[in-house]
Design a protein around this motif. Structure first.
Motif, PDB file in Angstrom:
ATOM      1  N   ALA A1522     -67.794 -46.489 -43.958  1.00  0.00           N
ATOM      2  CA  ALA A1522     -67.942 -46.268 -42.523  1.00  0.00           C
ATOM      3  C   ALA A1522     -68.644 -47.441 -41.854  1.00  0.00           C
ATOM      4  O   ALA A1522     -68.297 -47.853 -40.755  1.00  0.00           O
ATOM      5  N   LEU A1525     -66.251 -50.065 -41.246  1.00  0.00           N
ATOM      6  CA  LEU A1525     -65.431 -49.767 -40.070  1.00  0.00           C
ATOM      7  C   LEU A1525     -66.148 -50.122 -38.785  1.00  0.00           C
ATOM      8  O   LEU A1525     -65.535 -50.582 -37.816  1.00  0.00           O
ATOM      9  N   LYS A1552     -63.240 -44.135 -37.897  1.00  0.00           N
ATOM     10  CA  LYS A1552     -64.696 -44.032 -37.949  1.00  0.00           C
ATOM     11  C   LYS A1552     -65.138 -42.565 -37.971  1.00  0.00           C
ATOM     12  O   LYS A1552     -66.047 -42.172 -38.706  1.00  0.00           O
ATOM     13  N   ALA A1555     -64.517 -41.109 -41.389  1.00  0.00           N
ATOM     14  CA  ALA A1555     -65.507 -41.581 -42.356  1.00  0.00           C
ATOM     15  C   ALA A1555     -66.829 -40.832 -42.190  1.00  0.00           C
ATOM     16  O   ALA A1555     -67.444 -40.397 -43.162  1.00  0.00           O
ATOM     17  N   CYS A1610     -60.386 -46.781 -44.691  1.00  0.00           N
ATOM     18  CA  CYS A1610     -61.081 -47.831 -43.936  1.00  0.00           C
ATOM     19  C   CYS A1610     -60.361 -49.168 -44.091  1.00  0.00           C
ATOM     20  O   CYS A1610     -60.163 -49.902 -43.137  1.00  0.00           O
ATOM     21  N   ASN A1614     -58.562 -51.270 -41.121  1.00  0.00           N
ATOM     22  CA  ASN A1614     -58.897 -52.687 -40.897  1.00  0.00           C
ATOM     23  C   ASN A1614     -57.634 -53.538 -40.897  1.00  0.00           C
ATOM     24  O   ASN A1614     -57.365 -54.317 -39.984  1.00  0.00           O
TER      25      ASN A1614
END
Length: 1758
Positions: A1522, A1525, A1552, A1555, A1610, A1614
């Motif tokens: 997280a 992120l 987010k 997470a 995550c 990304n």
């Protein structure tokens, strides 16, 4: 209480006093009772301490921050005052010229720094005065804090400079004590100001102004003490008188305003007039105070700026006063008086500011040509920049002609007035040259005007303007040059001051900078600038002191140019550090200083360029002057040395100076070589540059030589060093002079020869100078000694030896060992002090003598003349190698940083060892193996030293070459050691007692080699050493071309399936590599290895597929495309290796992403080639993959339903979905028929059927999920029944597609056809079951029965799969099999209870539980049975009892079904017998699993502890993901659509949220685990250890899955927002999080109390996580057309609509723009045509579907 001035927004302020009259009043018994001693103290305490503070408002946050800044600054000021109490102590300095120059330079530098710091202090003080003038509510406290920070930081730095200067000052300027006293006075005044401006001080405004004035007075006194008061007394007097004139005029204005206030009738307007007049008076008094502060430092631009700012405040207050008066009265006479008074104030203010502005231009007049030349220069620049615009060029030419005409007339006038005829002729000649140039320019301008489109005419005008510019420079050269140099002096001075300020600001910001890396970078850049400031200051002082000296001007230009680069770097570092400085005041100070420095550097760059152009080529003369000065300084130092008065300068040590001299000697040599080359070529410019660089290098050399001489304790060595250095200077001066002469006649051979001779002499002097260094002479002595000793070898023959052979050999061996050790000591000494090398070289020389004698003795032992000659030859080689070693050591000690010097030294040492070995080998022939062992030992002794200094290079190999070399040699080493051990034990050796030692040593060696191999393999993988992987892929590719492949064991379809599997695996790995290249480049090695492995399998399977494909062209195409894929994999693996070496290389990262995309494209080409081989089976493979995904998705949905979190989005009911489900199910039946018939039909029809069935099952799964959700989470078991039904259909379809693929193009009697018919039958059965379930799902009386029937059918199908001979893809442990039997036990109990109760709810729960329990048991049993360690007997036994258990359980369920239809007590009593049969089979199955464990199995550790640890670890992992992120940002886009949500922001925010939610979820699961342990439901007692272990392991795996899935999510988010991965991957990641989350909840619910707080919290967490995952799926679904939900489609439309305008770069050129429009139109038409074709195809498909609609569906529609 004293009421001071307040800023009341209502406009009226009251003044009064209530305390003072009471204090002064006498008591009742008279004045004599008034106690003077006691009363004032408490009264003072009450007034100041209590009453005043009680009436003060609370401080704002900005005021509190200012208080913190002031407190910090007061501490700094106090520290500075303490530091100024005593002088700095300096080491004793000599009186030679260099010492005096050093002192003078330090004095100049200190004065400059002090001056610039005092400037900053006074400017900061004025800033404080200006900023605190108004209403406290409007005050910018951050700016005030910045000014205070500037004052305190500069005072701190100033105190250091003052202490140094006080120690250096002599009595002519003033004593050091007086200087310290003046500095302390300034510090005290600053302290008073800080106290006065505190928000809590309550001091009247006049206190602040008084304190500021004191700072101005103290600053002036301090500058006078150091002799830097540039501003004369007269200028300051005029400045103050003008400021007072402003004040007097303002006082008159206030009186006139008072008259207006008296006649004003409106009270509000009257108060406004009074307030405006008061403010006018205050701002004027403030102006006077500001002028008093900055008058001593008015030369500083920042001080001028503050005074001008104060003037602007006065101007504004005057305007406000006039406006207030005009509003208050209509009396024209009064207003006229006010206006007149205001005009007087304005005029006085104008005079003051004009006086300030004129200060910058004060000094000597430039000359009468100044205006004209400025105009000419500016206009010619305009003409150059107006090329292409003929009209503008001609207009500028007219202005130019007028300016040159004025200049010519002025020059002729001067010529006529000139008395000196020579000067008169020069002026007239220059005027004529200028007039001719003007005439040519005018003619060119006429041509350009007549032909405005002709570029040649414009070029002629430009050239004419350039000629005119040159002529102007020549005519007014002296005036222009002086002006330019003056400008450079000012710019350099301001740049040095700005740099000093920035350094002070940087040091002040260090405490509050939260980024250590940024601060470190800033510190480094500050150090670099600090090293350059002294040269810049010296350049300014030298140029000002010697205005006509070309050398001084050149020194200023060079120092300015050298200052630019480090200055710019410091600006960048300061700007980068500003955001990370938490103290706002310090950050503002640093930002302002960096901005000022950038401005100063820009001016310095321009001024230095112009000065360099104006001063012309004068480098050679300047270099000559510099070298001559250096020679004189060295002569002066020699005289001081003779008198023993030569002292080292502060900071100089023998080692430092020796090293500087050694490294500089190389620089002198290279610059002289460049000087010779340029002079020989006749290139004046580059010769001047080389001469300048030579002079600079010689200056460093001279300083180093003097430092060595001053630091050494040997007077003879000191004299020799200074003499040799002076010889170098003398020879260098001759060389530069000869180079100057050679430029005059470039081709003169005689001059070239003389130049070469002088250069040779200088080189000889330079070598002599270096040889005077400590230690060098000792090396020379050692070299000479070796040379003398070696003469013994020059005799024709040697006398025979008198010693026994063994003794001679022993002495030689000992001498060889000593010499070898001494050689190592020489190498080591080069890294230490100079004395170490002297001692090591002496010892080496002595050991060489002994070795030579021993060698000669051994030569005498030779039996033949040839043997003796060989020994002598080897001794000569050792002598030569020894000399080379000492020479290399000498060279390295002189310049440790020289390139390749360390390698040369190491090579020389190895050469000594090798030559010794050769001699020993020659002399020890009679002992087999002896020489090899001795040689090896000596070599090991030599190389062992290298490992002590691993940072020093020993070869030219790259890092990767080194790793490969070590890996190869390690293998050889291991084999060699094994050979040594073996041969030592098997040979006929007398030393039997050494065998054990040899064995032990060999074993240790083997372990060491194994360790280094493991380490190297890890290093190779981590740093991207991919050579082995590339070779493996290339080898696999080469096998594709082998003529005769192995005999195929399967059909094309079999190989097609495996090729598809490995191809897709490679594509997935490529996608992962794209992601990891952005997030974790260090993981690329493992992915590359995986890709290499997959390609190896793919190549073999592709070869077989190509061999079995028909026709042969298809096979050739498959083989070719698999090879192309191999090339792509090689490129990708290589890029992965390169990126691991340099993870931040964005170029390599882009290349890797391109290679990964290329691999993906080539995978699709392989798949298309396979499709050409059999389009139908390829479509089946694709459809099977899609169905597998649906089954996994349904498993996830079942877990969410089980957890009670599957809810409908609105108030829909199941009835809303029933018809859609039935209709879609019937469509699937039709697709199934087409699929079965397609197996015997053409590939195209089979492909169409497979695609259609996959699409239909996808649609059916979606509508069934919606229907299940509409049932509501209150009835989860019914939801699970419904989803299980569609899951059965999907599994049946998957089997059917697989069977169809296997039966494709086979004859009707082929066994695969029977398998196909069986799969089709199961498919129909399961669809029928689904339809029945759908119809019964709302019938509470029958839905349990229906669910049980479906479960029985499902278990039968599972049993069929279990009994097949297919080997499972993976194996599991016996423990897993035992754990799964627990589910059977629970399900049996549930089934018995349901049979007894006959409640539909119990039956449904039994059906759902039974299905999962039996499926898990069968899977685990088969996987455990096929473990490679399990014997055939045990496997057969386990499979038999797995079948027996399932059959017994089926009988139990069927009996429950009978009871449901006819519930009688007799039937219910039979349930116990059925359950016992199941229990017996379970017991047998467990015993079979126990038999699989073997005898060495032990129980694992307490599972509850493991579960707790894993849960916490999973939570930490998710939180780390997280945090990653949080740092992500979406990729930048040229254009954003602001009316819709941003797709990538949705992805990031959703990811987010997930997470965070999953982190909270796992932590809640951890809490649930602890609660269960506390309640005693989970423990480590033997009674329920197995039970707890099963539960804990489920919890552990679920927690791990949540952590891993969240981490993948995550990374996918990304990569997606950065454009490196597909949205499909993001969707799959989100689904994986959903699945693992549901599994975690199920694992927690197994034992939990449903009403517990932890469980309720966990339920909320899962709901939250599930909702956020759904959000992410929708956000990601914006870019794919898979979701049918309206909301997702709407978001999808927004995402695609936004993409239309993105990333369009419009070309500005006309032709390119048209081409771009045509290309865009072509693309648009092509897309429109493709869209139309797709629509037609869709219409055809729908027509075919409607044509073959089943009868039942038509009836339903009817």
């Amino acid at each position: 209480t004293i009421l001071q001035q307040q800023f009341n927004r209502t406009g009226k302020a009251e003044h009064g006093s209530v305390a003072l009259p009471a204090v002064m009043r006498s008591g009742s018994s008279g004045p004599e009772t008034f106690n003077i001693g006691s009363m004032p103290s408490p009264q003072q305490q009450v007034m100041v301490g209590q009453m005043h503070r009680g009436h003060m408002p609370p401080l704002t946050s900005a005021q509190q921050a200012l208080m913190g800044t002031i407190n910090t600054s007061m501490h700094a000021v106090q520290q500075a005052q303490d530091d100024l109490s005593e002088l700095d102590s300096l080491p004793p300095l000599g009186q030679d010229m260099a010492s005096r120059v050093w002192v003078q330079n330090k004095v100049d530098e200190s004065k400059h720094e002090i001056h610039s710091q005092v400037d900053a202090i006074t400017a900061g003080t004025a800033s404080v005065v200006n900023l605190t003038a108004g209403d406290p509510a409007d005050t910018d406290y951050t700016a005030v804090g910045c000014a205070i920070t500037t004052i305190s930081s500069n005072l701190t730095e100033m105190s250091k400079g003052v202490k140094l200067l006080a120690a250096l000052m002599d009595d002519e300027v003033g004593s050091g004590e007086d200087l310290l006293r003046a500095a302390r006075t300034l510090a005290g005044a600053v302290s008073d100001l800080l106290k006065a401006v505190q928000p809590t001080s309550g001091e009247p405004r006049q206190t602040v102004l008084t304190a500021a004035g004191s700072i101005g007075q103290a600053s002036g006194d301090l500058l006078r003490q150091i002799g830097e008061n540039e501003t004369d007394e007269r200028f300051q007097d005029v400045l103050m008188s003008l400021a007072k004139a402003v004040a007097n005029a303002a006082a008159m204005l206030v009186l006139k305003a008072k008259n207006v206030a008296q006649v004003a009738e409106d009270t509000v307007l009257q108060n406004r007039v009074i307030a405006a007049a008061t403010q006018c008076a205050l701002s004027t008094s403030q102006l006077v105070a500001c002028a008093k502060v900055v008058s001593p430092t008015i030369s500083s631009p920042v001080c001028q700026e503050q005074l001008i700012e104060a003037g602007k405040l006065v101007d504004r207050s005057v305007e406000n006063c006039v406006r207030a008066c005009q509003a208050a009265t209509t009396d024209s006479e009064l207003l006229k008086q006010v206006s007149a008074a205001a005009s007087v104030v304005s005029q006085a203010l104008h005079d003051l500011l004009q006086h300030v502005r004129q200060f910058a231009s004060r000094g000597e007049p430039i000359g009468r040509y100044d205006q004209a030349t400025d105009t000419i220069m500016c206009v010619t620049e305009s003409i150059f920049s107006s090329m292409g615009d003929a009209g503008e060029m001609v207009r500028q030419a007219r202005v130019l002609a007028q300016a040159t005409s004025d200049l010519v007339n002025a020059m002729r006038s001067d010529a006529e007035a000139e008395i000196d005829m020579e000067n008169s002729k020069k002026l007239l000649a220059a005027a004529k040259l200028l007039a001719d140039s003007t005439a040519r320019m005018v003619e060119a301008a006429k041509g350009a005007a007549a032909n405005p489109e002709n570029e040649d005419q414009q070029q002629r005008l430009r050239e004419a303007a350039e000629g005119l510019r040159v002529a102007t420079n020549a005519a007014a050269q002296n005036a222009i040059k002086k002006k330019i140099v003056n400008r450079l002096e000012v710019a350099a001075k301001q740049a040095a001051a700005a740099a000093t300020q920035t350094i002070a600001a940087s040091q002040n910001a260090a405490v509050s900078n939260k980024n250590p890396a940024a601060q470190q970078q800033l510190v480094q850049s500050c150090k670099a600038v600090a090293d350059h400031i002294p040269q810049l200051v010296q350049g300014v002082r030298g140029s000002q002191a010697q205005a006509e000296d070309l050398s001084a001007q050149l020194a200023l230009i060079i120092s300015s140019q050298n200052f630019l680069q480090p200055g710019s770097k410091m600006v960048s570092s300061a700007k980068a550090a500003v955001p990370t400085v938490s103290d706002q005041a310090a950050a503002m100070q640093l930002s302002q200083c960096a901005k000022n420095l950038a401005t100063s550097l820009a001016e310095l760059r321009t001024a230095s360029q112009k000065a360099h152009e104006a001063c012309g080529p004068m480098e050679i003369d300047s270099a000559l002057n510099t070298v001559q000065t250096l020679k004189n300084e060295l002569q002066d130092a020699k005289m001081a040395a003779v008198e023993s008065q030569l002292k080292p300068l502060p900071g100089e040590t023998l080692e430092k100076c020796a090293q500087d001299l050694g490294s500089t000697s190389k620089a002198v040599g290279s610059s002289m070589a460049q000087l010779l080359t340029c002079a020989a070529q006749g290139n004046e410019h580059y010769t001047g540059v080389a001469a300048r660089e030579t002079a600079q290098a010689l200056k460093t050399l001279a300083q180093a030589a003097r430092g060595v001489a001053a630091s050494t304790t040997d007077p003879t060595a000191a004299h020799a060093m200074l003499d040799s250095a002076r010889d170098v200077m003398e020879g260098s001066a001759m060389l530069i002079q000869e180079a100057k002469q050679a430029l005059i006649a470039p081709g003169d051979a005689e001059r070239q020869q003389r130049l070469a001779q002088v250069a040779k002499a200088v080189s000889h002097s330079l070598n002599n100078c270096v040889n005077c260094l400590p230690g060098q002479k000792d090396v020379d002595v050692a070299l000479k000694s070796i040379g003398e000793s070696s003469k013994k070898l020059l005799v024709d023959s040697l006398p025979p030896s008198t010693k026994p052979f063994q003794e001679a050999q022993s002495e030689l061996n000992q001498a060889a060992a000593d010499l070898n050790q001494s050689a190592g000591e020489v190498v080591h000494a080069t890294r230490g002090q100079s004395g170490e090398l002297a001692a090591a070289s002496g010892k080496f020389s002595d050991d060489f003598d002994e070795f030579l004698d021993a060698g000669i003795e051994m030569a005498g032992q030779a039996q033949t003349k040839e043997d003796q000659i060989q020994v002598i030859g080897n001794l000569k080689n050792i002598s030569m190698a020894s000399s080379k070693l000492l020479l290399a050591a000498k060279s390295l000690s002189v310049d440790p940083g020289a390139p390749n010097a360390k390698n040369l030294l190491a090579a020389a040492a190895r050469a000594v060892t090798e030559s010794i070995n050769q001699l020993i080998t020659l002399c020890t022939q009679q002992a087999p193996g002896q020489k090899e062992c001795d040689n090896a030992l000596r070599e090991l002794e030599t190389v062992k030293g290298m490992l002590d200094n691993p940072n020093e290079p020993v070869s030219d190999l790259s890092y990767f070459d080194c790793i490969e070399s070590v890996m190869e040699n390690s293998k050889v080493l291991g084999e060699s050691m094994a050979g040594i051990s073996q041969n030592a034990k098997t040979g006929d050796l007398p030393a039997q007692h050494t065998h054990d030692a040899i064995t032990e040593a060999a074993q240790l060696m083997k372990e060491a080699v194994d360790d280094i191999m493991v380490t190297l393999n890890e290093a190779a993988s981590e740093v991207g050493l991919v050579g082995g992987m590339v070779d493996a892929i290339a080898e696999a590719m080469s096998k594709l071309d082998e003529g005769t492949p192995p005999e195929p064991k399967g059909t094309f379809v079999d190989y097609q399936t495996t090729v598809v599997k490995y191809s897709k695996a490679i594509a997935v790995t490529a996608q992962e590599m794209m992601t990891k290249s952005v997030t974790n480049p260090e993981e690329l090695g493992g992915l590359a290895s995986q890709m290499t492995s997959d390609y190896g399998h793919l190549a073999f399977q592709g070869q077989m597929a190509a061999a079995t494909a028909e026709p042969e062209e298809i096979g050739f195409q498959i083989r070719t495309r698999v090879q192309d894929l191999g090339h792509g994999c090689i490129f990708l693996v290589q890029k992965a290796g390169a990126l691991q070496v340099c993870p931040t290389d964005s170029y390599t990262k882009r290349e890797l992403i391109e290679c990964a995309r290329a691999v993906t494209e080539k995978v699709s080409l392989v798949l298309s080639a396979l499709q050409a081989g059999n389009k139908g089976t390829q479509a089946c493979i694709t459809a099977a993959t899609a169905v597998s995904g649906i089954i996994a998705d349904l498993d996830t949905t079942i877990m969410f339903a089980t957890a009670g979190t599957l809810n409908a989005e609105n108030s829909e009911t199941f009835a809303d979905h029933r018809e859609n489900i039935l209709k879609t199910a019937k469509a699937l039946v039709e697709d199934t028929k087409l699929l079965v018939s397609g197996a015997a039909s053409t590939p195209d029809k089979l492909a169409q059927a497979a695609q259609s069935s996959a699409a239909t099952i996808t649609q059916l799964a979606e509508v069934v999920k919606l229907g299940a959700a509409s049932l509501g989470s209150d009835d989860p078991e019914t939801q699970v029944v419904l989803i299980n039904a569609i899951k059965d259909v999907a599994k049946a379809l998957s089997d059917l597609i697989s069977a169809t693929k296997g039966a494709a193009s086979k004859p009707a009697d082929d066994p695969s056809m029977y398998q196909l018919k069986g799969a089709a039958k199961v498919m129909v059965t399961n669809v029928t079951s689904l339809l029945k379930t759908v119809k019964a799902v709302e019938d509470e009386a029958t839905r349990g029965t229906r669910a049980l029937e479906a479960t029985i059918e499902c278990i039968k199908q599972e049993l069929t799969v279990f009994q097949s001979k297919d080997v499972p893809e993976k194996t599991s442990s016996p423990e897993e099999s035992i754990r799964m039997t627990k589910g059977i036990t629970m399900a049996t109990a549930k089934a018995v209870a349901a049979g007894n109760s006959c409640r539909q709810e119990d039956v449904i729960a039994t059906a759902n539980l039974s299905r999962k329990a039996v499926s898990d048991m069968l899977t685990a049993c088969k996987q455990a049975s096929f473990h490679p360690d399990v014997s055939d007997e045990v496997r057969t036994r386990a499979l038999r009892f797995g079948t027996e258990c399932t059959l017994g359980y089926l009988d139990l369920l069927e009996h429950v079904l009978v009871i449901l239809q006819k519930p009688t007590p007799e039937l219910k009593q039979q349930l116990a017998a059925f359950s016992k049969r199941v229990a017996g089979a379970v017991t047998e199955l467990i015993q079979a699993a126990e038999a699989m464990k073997g005898t060495e199995w032990v129980d694992p550790e307490d599972p509850t502890v493991v579960a707790e640890t894993e849960l916490l670890g999973a939570a930490a992992s998710i939180e780390a993901a997280a945090k990653k992120l949080e740092q992500l940002k979406p990729r930048a886009k040229p254009k954003q659509a602001d009316e819709t949500l941003d797709f990538e922001e949705q992805i990031l925010e959703a990811a987010k949220s997930i997470a965070a939610a999953t982190s909270a979820l796992v932590k809640s699961a951890s809490a649930a685990q602890r609660e269960l342990v506390a309640q005693g439901k989970v423990g480590s007692i033997p009674a329920n250890a197995a039970d707890d272990g099963q539960w804990s392991q489920g919890l552990i795996s679920a927690a791990r899955m949540v952590a891993a899935a969240t981490s993948s999510l995550c990374e996918a988010a990304n990569a997606s927002v950065q454009g490196h991965a597909s949205e499909e991957k993001l969707i799959s990641s989100a689904k994986q999080v959903a699945a693992s989350t549901a599994q975690l909840l199920v694992a927690c619910k197994v034992k939990a109390d449903q009403d517990s707080e932890a469980m309720r919290r966990l339920q909320v967490m899962v709901t939250d996580a599930g909702g956020k995952i759904l959000l992410l799926e929708r956000a990601a679904g914006n870019a794919v057309k898979r979701a049918s939900d309206n909301l997702v489609r709407a978001a999808q439309k927004a995402a695609f609509g936004k993409a239309d305008d993105d990333d369009v770069v419009v070309k500005t050129k006309f032709v390119g723009g048209i081409a771009q429009i045509i290309a865009a139109q072509e693309e648009m038409l092509k897309k429109e045509r493709e869209l139309e074709e797709a629509r037609k195809k869709l219409a055809q498909i729908r027509q075919q579907q409607y044509k073959f609609l089943p009868t039942e569906l038509r009836e339903d529609e009817g």
